[in-house]
Design an enzyme around this catalytic site. Structure first.
Site, PDB file in Angstrom:
ATOM      1  N   GLU A   1       4.550  -4.882   7.340  1.00  0.00           N
ATOM      2  CA  GLU A   1       3.806  -3.767   7.949  1.00  0.00           C
ATOM      3  C   GLU A   1       4.295  -3.408   9.350  1.00  0.00           C
ATOM      4  O   GLU A   1       4.338  -2.235   9.720  1.00  0.00           O
ATOM      5  CB  GLU A   1       2.299  -4.089   7.991  1.00  0.00           C
TER       6      GLU A   1
ATOM      7  N   GLY B   1       0.516  -4.962   0.930  1.00  0.00           N
ATOM      8  CA  GLY B   1      -0.673  -5.038   0.076  1.00  0.00           C
ATOM      9  C   GLY B   1      -0.435  -5.787  -1.225  1.00  0.00           C
ATOM     10  O   GLY B   1      -1.383  -6.306  -1.821  1.00  0.00           O
TER      11      GLY B   1
ATOM     12  N   ALA C   1       0.864  -1.176   0.000  1.00  0.00           N
ATOM     13  CA  ALA C   1       0.000   0.000   0.000  1.00  0.00           C
ATOM     14  C   ALA C   1       0.903   1.229   0.000  1.00  0.00           C
ATOM     15  O   ALA C   1       2.058   1.158   0.432  1.00  0.00           O
ATOM     16  CB  ALA C   1      -0.886  -0.020   1.242  1.00  0.00           C
TER      17      ALA C   1
ATOM     18  N   GLU D   1      -0.800  -9.353  -0.363  1.00  0.00           N
ATOM     19  CA  GLU D   1      -2.221  -9.558  -0.063  1.00  0.00           C
ATOM     20  C   GLU D   1      -3.057  -9.656  -1.333  1.00  0.00           C
ATOM     21  O   GLU D   1      -3.953 -10.489  -1.438  1.00  0.00           O
ATOM     22  CB  GLU D   1      -2.715  -8.411   0.836  1.00  0.00           C
TER      23      GLU D   1
HETATM   24  N1  CAA Z   1       4.534   3.087  -0.903  1.00  0.00           N
HETATM   25  C1  CAA Z   1       4.885   4.250  -1.509  1.00  0.00           C
HETATM   26  N2  CAA Z   1       5.995   4.372  -2.251  1.00  0.00           N
HETATM   27  C2  CAA Z   1       6.775   3.283  -2.388  1.00  0.00           C
HETATM   28  C3  CAA Z   1       6.462   2.053  -1.803  1.00  0.00           C
HETATM   29  C4  CAA Z   1       5.272   1.975  -1.039  1.00  0.00           C
HETATM   30  N3  CAA Z   1       4.856   0.838  -0.460  1.00  0.00           N
HETATM   31  N4  CAA Z   1       7.443   1.164  -2.117  1.00  0.00           N
HETATM   32  C5  CAA Z   1       8.321   1.829  -2.884  1.00  0.00           C
HETATM   33  N5  CAA Z   1       7.921   3.110  -3.049  1.00  0.00           N
HETATM   34  C6  CAA Z   1       8.577   4.169  -3.818  1.00  0.00           C
HETATM   35  C7  CAA Z   1       9.779   4.732  -3.076  1.00  0.00           C
HETATM   36  O1  CAA Z   1       9.386   5.695  -2.130  1.00  0.00           O
HETATM   37  C8  CAA Z   1      10.568   5.298  -4.220  1.00  0.00           C
HETATM   38  O2  CAA Z   1       9.993   6.537  -4.597  1.00  0.00           O
HETATM   39  P1  CAA Z   1      10.956   7.811  -4.960  1.00  0.00           P
HETATM   40  O3  CAA Z   1      11.788   7.325  -6.116  1.00  0.00           O
HETATM   41  O4  CAA Z   1       9.993   8.881  -5.320  1.00  0.00           O
HETATM   42  O5  CAA Z   1      11.778   8.056  -3.743  1.00  0.00           O
HETATM   43  C9  CAA Z   1      10.324   4.322  -5.346  1.00  0.00           C
HETATM   44  O6  CAA Z   1       9.114   3.629  -5.015  1.00  0.00           O
HETATM   45  C10 CAA Z   1      11.419   3.284  -5.496  1.00  0.00           C
HETATM   46  O7  CAA Z   1      11.592   2.636  -4.256  1.00  0.00           O
HETATM   47  P2  CAA Z   1      12.998   2.516  -3.495  1.00  0.00           P
HETATM   48  O8  CAA Z   1      13.897   3.643  -3.896  1.00  0.00           O
HETATM   49  O9  CAA Z   1      12.726   2.338  -2.048  1.00  0.00           O
HETATM   50  O10 CAA Z   1      13.563   1.167  -4.138  1.00  0.00           O
HETATM   51  P3  CAA Z   1      14.606   0.153  -3.497  1.00  0.00           P
HETATM   52  O11 CAA Z   1      15.003  -0.761  -4.565  1.00  0.00           O
HETATM   53  O12 CAA Z   1      15.673   0.880  -2.769  1.00  0.00           O
HETATM   54  O13 CAA Z   1      13.753  -0.663  -2.380  1.00  0.00           O
HETATM   55  C11 CAA Z   1      11.854  -1.863  -1.556  1.00  0.00           C
HETATM   56  C12 CAA Z   1      12.696  -1.476  -2.782  1.00  0.00           C
HETATM   57  C13 CAA Z   1      12.667  -2.749  -0.616  1.00  0.00           C
HETATM   58  C14 CAA Z   1      10.629  -2.612  -2.047  1.00  0.00           C
HETATM   59  C15 CAA Z   1      11.446  -0.564  -0.815  1.00  0.00           C
HETATM   60  O14 CAA Z   1      10.882   0.333  -1.752  1.00  0.00           O
HETATM   61  C16 CAA Z   1      10.434  -0.780   0.273  1.00  0.00           C
HETATM   62  O15 CAA Z   1      10.780  -1.244   1.349  1.00  0.00           O
HETATM   63  N6  CAA Z   1       9.167  -0.412   0.005  1.00  0.00           N
HETATM   64  C17 CAA Z   1       8.131  -0.494   1.016  1.00  0.00           C
HETATM   65  C18 CAA Z   1       7.693  -1.923   1.253  1.00  0.00           C
HETATM   66  C19 CAA Z   1       6.634  -1.973   2.320  1.00  0.00           C
HETATM   67  O16 CAA Z   1       6.885  -1.667   3.478  1.00  0.00           O
HETATM   68  N7  CAA Z   1       5.420  -2.385   1.956  1.00  0.00           N
HETATM   69  C20 CAA Z   1       4.300  -2.484   2.874  1.00  0.00           C
HETATM   70  C21 CAA Z   1       3.519  -1.206   2.867  1.00  0.00           C
HETATM   71  S1  CAA Z   1       2.299  -1.163   4.133  1.00  0.00           S
HETATM   72  C22 CAA Z   1       0.988  -2.040   3.523  1.00  0.00           C
HETATM   73  O17 CAA Z   1       1.040  -2.599   2.455  1.00  0.00           O
HETATM   74  C23 CAA Z   1      -0.241  -2.038   4.421  1.00  0.00           C
HETATM   75  C24 CAA Z   1      -1.317  -2.956   4.031  1.00  0.00           C
HETATM   76  O18 CAA Z   1      -1.277  -4.136   4.260  1.00  0.00           O
HETATM   77  C25 CAA Z   1      -2.534  -2.442   3.434  1.00  0.00           C
END
Ligand code: CAA
Length: 268
Positions: A141, A118, A73, A121
Site C-alpha cells: 500500500e 487486501g 483492493a 489481509e
Molecule cells: N486493483 C485494480 N486492478 C488491478 C489490481 C488492483 N489491486 N491489480 C491488478 N489489477 C488489474 C490491472 O490493472 C490489469 O488490468 P487491465 O488488464 O485492465 O490493465 C489486470 O489486473 C492485470 O494486471 P497487470 O497487467 O498489472 O498484471 P502484471 O502481471 O503485470 O502485474 C501485479 C501483477 C504485480 C499483481 C500488478 O497487477 C500489481 O502490482 N497490482 C497491484 C497490487 C497492489 O498494489 N495491491 C494493493 C492495493 S491497495 C490495497 O489493497 C489497500 C487495502 O489494504 C485495502
C-alpha cells in the site's frame, strides 16, 4: 449446488459438505471492489445466520485462475474516493474480514499467485493459509501512498510479529512463498493449485471426524482471545470449556471413548 443468491464477482459451490468460495474477477487479478466485498458480506452472513455450520462443514477460499488469489483492493475504484467514501469502503472490507473470523466453520485460504494488500489481509482473516510455491504475499500500500485498510496493520503483526510486520509494510516488498512459510504467514506449501486444494481437503477430512461444535467453540475462543490479555482470555476459555459440557457432542465423544468406539457427532 448450494444456492444462496446470484453473484457476479464471487462463486460458491458445495461438494460433500465443503464449500468452495472463489473470488471471480480473473481479468482484474481478483481485485476487491465494493461489489466483491458486498457479495462476500451477503454470502458469509448467510453462512453465519442461516447455515450455522449444519450443511457447510468447512470452506476453502481461492482466487479464479492461476495468477492471483487477490491482487488487493481495487486501485481504480479507490483512486477517486473521497475521505468519507474511503471510510465506508475500508469499513466494508474490515467487516468482511471479521465475518471470516466469525464463521462457525473453519476456513482455509488457499493462496495461488498474488495475495497483495487486501488479498493478504483477507487471507490472514481466515483460520490459516496454505499456498502454492509460486505464491507472492505483500502489503504494498505505501507504494500507492496508502496504508493497509482491511486489517493488515493489525493482523500481520499478530501473525509474524510487529517488527517484521513493520519491515514488510514500510518496504511494501514482495514476500515469496518460502519466506511466508518460514515466518508462519503460510503454514504449508504445495507445488500446484490442485495439490493445494487436495491438501486442504485432506486437512478437512481429519477435522470432520471431530466434534463440529468443539471446533466452532475453539475458533470462537481463539479469535476472541486475540483481542484480550491472557488472563481475560483464560476467563473466556473457562466459560466455554464449562459450556461444552452441556453439548450432545461432549456426551457422545466421552461416551464413545469409554465404549471403545468411534464417536458419531451431530455438531450440537
Ligand atoms: N486493483 C485494480 N486492478 C488491478 C489490481 C488492483 N489491486 N491489480 C491488478 N489489477 C488489474 C490491472 O490493472 C490489469 O488490468 P487491465 O488488464 O485492465 O490493465 C489486470 O489486473 C492485470 O494486471 P497487470 O497487467 O498489472 O498484471 P502484471 O502481471 O503485470 O502485474 C501485479 C501483477 C504485480 C499483481 C500488478 O497487477 C500489481 O502490482 N497490482 C497491484 C497490487 C497492489 O498494489 N495491491 C494493493 C492495493 S491497495 C490495497 O489493497 C489497500 C487495502 O489494504 C485495502
Amino acid at each position: 449446488m448450494y444456492i444462496t443468491g446470484n453473484y457476479e464477482t464471487i462463486a460458491f459451490e458445495l461438494k460433500e459438505n465443503i464449500g468452495y468460495l472463489t473470488i471471480n474477477r480473473e481479468k482484474k487479478l481478483n481485485a476487491l471492489n465494493s461489489q466483491v466485498l458486498s457479495e462476500l458480506k451477503t454470502l458469509l452472513t448467510h453462512f453465519i445466520e442461516e447455515d450455522k455450520g449444519q450443511t457447510i462443514k468447512g470452506v476453502i477460499i481461492t482466487g479464479a485462475g492461476e495468477k492471483a488469489f487477490i491482487a488487493g483492493a481495487d486501485i481504480a475504484q479507490m483512486q477517486n474516493m473521497s475521505v468519507e467514501e474511503a471510510r465506508d469502503f475500508g469499513a466494508l472490507g474490515q467487516e468482511v474480514s471479521l465475518l471470516f473470523e466469525k464463521l462457525p466453520m473453519p476456513i482455509i485460504a488457499c493462496v495461488n499467485g498474488f495475495a497483495l494488500g487486501g488479498g493478504c489481509e483477507m487471507a490472514m482473516s481466515c483460520d490459516f493459509i496454505y499456498a502454492t510455491e509460486s505464491a507472492v504475499f505483500g502489503q504494498p500500500e505505501v507504494k500507492l501512498g496508502l496504508i493497509p485498510g482491511f486489517g493488515g496493520t493489525q493482523r500481520l503483526s499478530k501473525i509474524v510479529g510487529r517488527n517484521r510486520a513493520k519491515e514488510i509494510i514500510y518496504t511494501g516488498r514482495n514476500v515469496k512463498a518460502e519466506e511466508a512459510l518460514s515466518i508462519g504467514l503460510a503454514i504449508k506449501l504445495f507445488p500446484t493449485k490442485e495439490e493445494m486444494i487436495a491438501g486442504a481437503l485432506k486437512t478437512f477430512s481429519y477435522m470432520l471426524s471431530n466434534s463440529p461444535n468443539a471446533i466452532k467453540i475453539s475458533k470462537k475462543v481463539m479469535n476472541e482471545g486475540n483481542d484480550l490479555t491472557v488472563t481475560q482470555g483464560l476467563t473466556c476459555e473457562l466459560e466455554q470449556f464449562a459450556a461444552v459440557f452441556s453439548s450432545e457432542d461432549m456426551q457422545e465423544g466421552t461416551k464413545a471413548f469409554i465404549e471403545k468406539r468411534a464417536p458419531n457427532f451431530t455438531g450440537n
